[in-house]
Design an enzyme around this catalytic site. Structure first.
Site, short mmCIF file in Angstrom:
data_model
loop_
_atom_site.label_atom_id
_atom_site.label_comp_id
_atom_site.label_asym_id
_atom_site.label_seq_id
_atom_site.Cartn_x
_atom_site.Cartn_y
_atom_site.Cartn_z
N ARG B 324 0.84 -1.20 0.00
CA ARG B 324 0.00 0.00 0.00
C ARG B 324 0.88 1.25 0.00
NH1 ARG B 324 -5.15 -2.11 2.10
NH2 ARG B 324 -5.20 -4.09 0.97
N GLU B 326 0.49 4.18 0.70
CA GLU B 326 -0.19 5.25 1.43
C GLU B 326 0.79 5.92 2.38
OE1 GLU B 326 -3.39 3.23 3.36
OE2 GLU B 326 -4.37 2.75 1.45
N ARG B 332 -1.16 1.89 13.00
CA ARG B 332 -1.73 0.66 12.42
C ARG B 332 -1.57 0.55 10.90
NH1 ARG B 332 -8.27 0.70 12.33
NH2 ARG B 332 -8.58 2.62 11.20
N HIS B 333 -0.74 1.37 10.31
CA HIS B 333 -0.51 1.29 8.87
C HIS B 333 0.94 0.93 8.56
CE1 HIS B 333 -4.30 3.62 8.64
NE2 HIS B 333 -4.44 2.98 7.50
N GLU B 479 -10.73 -2.57 12.81
CA GLU B 479 -11.08 -3.48 11.72
C GLU B 479 -9.91 -4.40 11.43
OE1 GLU B 479 -10.21 -2.27 7.86
OE2 GLU B 479 -10.20 -4.46 7.77
N SER B 482 -12.10 -7.21 6.14
CA SER B 482 -13.09 -6.56 5.32
C SER B 482 -13.48 -7.56 4.25
CB SER B 482 -12.47 -5.30 4.71
OG SER B 482 -13.46 -4.40 4.37
N ARG B 530 -2.27 -6.99 12.12
CA ARG B 530 -3.31 -6.36 12.94
C ARG B 530 -3.93 -7.35 13.91
NH1 ARG B 530 -6.98 -1.94 9.65
NH2 ARG B 530 -5.22 -0.64 9.03
#
Lengths: 556, 556
Positions: B324, B326, B332-333, B479, B482, B530
């Site tokens: 990712r 991002e 948490r990333h 979360e 998903s 996670r």
């Protein structure tokens, strides 16, 4: 192939003349012949489309005529509304694996693909498919339940549609030859379309599944589906019973790999594929744009798994993608493949590592042939091969040759060799052949490679530093594992880096891990797809990869 | 900490004043305070080095004096030659897991790290470590076997050295408090150095392993090792018993994930991470230089696993890296993490998928707490947490809330919400808190998300297309999964792409897979790190990743 399919499926005339796509080191540029064929094929497709359109017209006319008759089968057939989870009945849907004559008389419900159809006057012969299993079925017009309209609708269903079928299991008088389930068939009472076909099939299922031996017998008779055509239409290609079996076997290999190593006290790790520097071997590494800087894709988890050993993990394995930016278009190279890597501490000798790796392979071979024989036989139907052979412990165990012993075998067979140069692919294959002849095994270990042909982190032999504590494992004359005792002494590692013209500063994080007490250790890396390819003799690694990647292929 | 260690190990004064590294969304720029501290630390290190040099001098002088005395311990201690696998005795080396008072009197051999040493007049108290286990040991000078020189040599060994020890197991009179093995100790008769320390330790092992609660009691007393310092020296940091336990538990999660799914007829697949186009969501994808063109790193195996379903695989899972791009620096990333993905065909309803996923999680939670309780307790020593709670089947099973029920809970607690907008992180956490209070569970499912907040391939609800057949799973209000029923109809999928402003031509390979008969299907994706972070309440995802990657970290 059923008559109906013959009509509906376009003939793909890419009959193979010479080599399959990059079966050796061949080129993939289309030949003139190939271009001609493609033009011919386009013409054929056009004609087939016209024919199909006419057939549809006829069908619609017949349906219109039938529409005037009362349809007493209403509700027993037709297209289902889009499944949006609107209804839960909880009714059991069976798997074909549970079907046999002992269930005769039972009413069963199942979802399956329509495999083939063949319509006769008032009846349709069908076969349905669930992965590897197929079953014969029949629907016949009668006077109270199955209307002519229903039979007509069934006859018009496209092969590869997904249907929901209810029917009665019936014992067959004679074994059915065309399906995998031979002692029973289904008498259809209800049939609904879950998901239909919106496009032409790229080639016929039957062509895709035809045994290679059929072509050898009569090359001109069938449409051979080229590997490239298959890979361009991989999703459809994957449905063949051969491919279903290949990937069940691939999954079995990773499962067996894990369960053996778990039993030996290993833990699974996940090391990062994004690296800050192009380390191990700068030439064949992919560069990634990483925010305002750059990153590189790991060519193996080698450094990370050694660092996990420095972190006291003792025994680790990893299953994950490895990336090689090598512009090699051969039958056994991909730019991305699945690495099965392990690393373990050594108490006394790297013999412990070889033994662990060897027992791992024996466990895998044994597990495949005892638990997955059906899938192996399924693959052999399309790719005939002498079954993979290895020496069990009872047969004296795995053959372990020293480097020089391998050289001697080759020399005795007339091959000229430099004893400190690596074997080329041709000589590797030839050695595999000689070993097979002499020892009747497709699997052996070659130990004590020359130090000069191995990576800088390879431990030199204690007595003769021209050799090293390193080994390759071979299947059918091709390397499937490379491994070694590693250098665990920081000073020696630094020296070896320099000898390989690697600047120790460029690998500081790795080198630092060795300066805080590093146990002796060793390991190896296995190429998953190679193991599957060679165990099954698939001849091209792409056949053992779900969606293969090579310098020319990034899709699908 | 032993006195000796106090002398040799530099004090790392990076005492934490506020938040840990990006514990929330904090910055990582060093503060002035931090810079001051670093200068102070450098000064301390210099002094420590001088002190160590003097100690060494003294030691050498003493050794020289001792050298004049006859050494009757020759051969019983010293540095071993570099292990190049030169000798195989086959003698058993024990694991501390097998050590207890019942073995008293036995002579044992083991490889271990030197954990601590404390020298007295003629004896040295030591402790040795193997991963999580530690044992106390003792060496005492005597008149025929253990010379003064030998004792002196042992006293001079660096903590974290790897040694080979022979000794006798002796029952202890009182339980040993400082080691994990409490009822016996080792009387050393031979000790050799396998691998020593070539550099300073970046921080003391004891500081790295100290419970968080100790800081809370007295923040000024100890050196807290910052997360960033730990990650910069990850190999050493990984050796703490807490980290050993975390990664045993991480490995257990993947093992349990697989064994449950294997039992449910899933097979494992490996889909390519190199993609020809930036598809799923163009914004956060890494670009790769691919020979003369470009490739992109897969953000998930979503498309590939759906294509495997189109290829009749029926039920698949994949464990592999997802990427990712991002620029999110939160607790948490990460830019690379381990995805646990699965996809399965649906017979009637996506309830089947939710049930499979839920049973999978119950299996994992149950497996962890029954088989890995020791590791959980070990982690709790450093990271105190209320043990993770879920509702077993006997307790009524997992709480499943509909989207609007979740909203009602939040509204009743005073939160203002737009019912068709996604929950932000804060509200997610708050919902988790409310659920915990009301239902006494850290684990629940939120079902029927608004269609607008989900990916284009999500199946709309059958009755109200403002909602969708999609769900998230939560652990401690965050979360961790998903998933959804997917659109399996090609025409609807194309329409949904357009509604999401995706050009269907750009995803042709994917879309084509739906045109040859696609079964209804659904699935989900789990973030491994996670799950581990939240199960153990580690507060930062980096603690659950072997070598974490974020926008600012690509090393080690």
């Amino acid at each position: 192939m059923s008559e109906q399919e013959q009509d509906n499926v376009p003939k793909v005339e890419d009959r193979e003349e010479g080599q399959d796509l990059v079966e050796g080191d061949g080129s993939t540029v289309p030949s003139k012949n190939e271009l001609k064929k493609r033009a011919k094929q386009a013409e054929k497709e056009k004609k087939a489309a016209e024919k199909a359109a006419k057939a549809k017209e006829r069908e619609e006319a017949a349906a219109a005529a039938a529409a005037n008759e009362p349809d007493y089968s209403e509700g027993l057939y037709g297209k289902l509304p889009l499944n949006q989870s609107q209804e839960i009945t909880g009714r059991e849907r069976i798997s074909f694996r549970t079907l046999n004559a002992s269930r005769a008389g039972e009413t069963v419900l199942f979802r399956a693909r329509l495999h083939t159809t063949r319509a006769q006057a008032k009846m349709v012969f069908l076969s349905f498919r669930q992965r590897i299993d197929t079953v014969q079925a029949l629907i016949t017009a009668d006077k109270d339940k199955v209307s002519k309209q229903m039979v007509k609708w069934v006859a018009g269903l496209d092969a590869e549609s997904i249907v929901l079928v209810e029917g009665t299991v019936q014992k067959t008088n004679e074994p059915v030859k065309s399906t995998t389930i031979t002692d029973c068939e289904i008498i259809i009472s209800k049939i609904h379309l879950i998901s239909g076909i919106d496009s032409r099939l790229p080639f016929s299922f039957e062509d895709a599944a035809r045994p290679e031996s059929e072509y050898e017998k009569d090359d001109a008779r069938y449409n051979k589906v080229l590997l490239e055509t298959r890979l361009n239409n991989r999703v459809f290609d994957l449905r063949t019973q051969t491919n279903q079996s290949i990937f069940i076997l691939q999954s079995a290999v990773t499962g067996l790999f894990r369960s053996y190593l778990d039993s030996q006290g290993f833990i699974e790790i996940h090391s990062p594929k994004l690296q800050g520097a192009a380390t191990e071997s700068g030439a064949s590494v992919f560069k990634v744009e990483y925010f305002k800087g750059s990153a590189f894709l790991a060519q193996s988890p080698q450094l990370a798994k050694q660092m996990a050993i420095a972190g006291d993990f003792e025994r680790v394995y990893e299953i994950g993608p490895v990336f090689r930016a090598e512009n090699a278009n051969t039958h056994r190279h991909m730019t991305e493949f699945t690495g099965l890597d392990l690393e373990m501490t050594i108490e006394e000798s790297y013999e412990e590592v070889i033994t662990t790796l060897d027992e791992l392979f024996l466990y895998i071979f044994d597990g495949l042939t005892t638990k997955y024989l059906r899938e192996i036989e399924q693959v052999e139907k399309q790719f005939p091969a002498d079954r993979f052979k290895w020496r069990t412990k009872e047969q004296g165990g795995t053959l372990r040759l020293k480097w020089w012993e391998g050289n001697e075998l080759l020399k005795a067979a007339g091959v000229e060799l430099d004893p400190f140069e690596d074997l080329n692919t041709e000589n590797e294959k030839f050695l595999g052949k000689l070993v097979k002849e002499k020892y009747d095994t497709d699997y052996f270990i070659l130990d004590k490679f020359p130090l000069a042909v191995r990576a800088f982190y390879t431990m030199p032999d204690a007595k003769d530093s021209r050799y090293s504590n390193s080994y390759d494992f071979f299947m059918r004359g091709e390397e499937i594992l490379s491994g070694a005792q590693r250098v665990h002494d920081a000073a020696l590692l630094e020296q070896r880096m320099k000898e390989h013209e690697i600047n120790p500063e460029s690998m500081k994080g790795y080198l630092d891990a060795f300066k805080m007490g590093m146990p002796p250790h060793g390991g190896g890396g296995v190429g998953l797809e190679r193991v599957v390819m060679l165990f099954l003799k698939l001849n091209n690694i792409r056949r053992a990869s779900l969606f293969p990647r090579d310098p020319k292929r990034l899709e699908p």
